[in-house]
Write a protein that holds these residues in place. Structure first.
Motif, PDB file in Angstrom:
ATOM      1  N   ASP A 149       1.007  -1.125   0.050  1.00  0.00           N
ATOM      2  CA  ASP A 149      -0.277   0.008  -0.091  1.00  0.00           C
ATOM      3  C   ASP A 149       0.793   1.026  -0.375  1.00  0.00           C
ATOM      4  N   CYS A 168      -0.178   3.755   3.805  1.00  0.00           N
ATOM      5  CA  CYS A 168       0.441   3.052   4.793  1.00  0.00           C
ATOM      6  C   CYS A 168       1.773   2.127   4.837  1.00  0.00           C
ATOM      7  N   CYS A 179      -4.583  -1.170   0.885  1.00  0.00           N
ATOM      8  CA  CYS A 179      -6.063  -2.051   1.575  1.00  0.00           C
ATOM      9  C   CYS A 179      -7.221  -1.368   1.885  1.00  0.00           C
ATOM     10  N   CYS A 204      -7.196   4.275   2.766  1.00  0.00           N
ATOM     11  CA  CYS A 204      -5.624   4.733   2.553  1.00  0.00           C
ATOM     12  C   CYS A 204      -6.053   5.186   1.071  1.00  0.00           C
TER      13      CYS A 204
END
Ligand code: ZN
Length: 88
Positions: free
Chosen positions: A46, A49, A71, A75
């Motif tokens: 991702d 994050c 994810c 996000c």
């Protein structure tokens, strides 16, 4: 009596061999065209994050002509908000 057992065993072994042969033939015929192109359980990161997750579980988004995967929707939204030019 033992002849019957031997015949049964031979029949069983023959059956197994034929079955395996048929399966291999089927499978090789399948593999010979197109196959991996689509691997669904690739782990990707991702970009927001930094979490790794299987791509099929991710949330996709198109950004700057690239397909990105996140994810979660949170996000994705954060990433797009931080990386997109403000809407006019
Ligand atoms: Zn994330």
């Amino acid at each position: 009596m033992i002849r019957i057992l031997i015949l049964a065993l031979l029949g069983y072994v023959g059956y197994r061999v034929v079955k395996r042969w048929a399966r291999d033939k089927l499978r090789s015929g399948h593999v010979d065209g197109r196959m991996p192109d689509r691997i669904d359980d690739v782990m990707i990161k991702d970009p927001q994050c930094g979490t790794y997750f299987p791509r099929r579980d991710g949330v996709s988004a198109r950004h700057a002509d690239r397909d990105l995967f996140f994810c979660s929707r949170e996000c994705r939204d954060k990433y797009l908000a931080a990386n997109s030019p403000p809407a006019a």
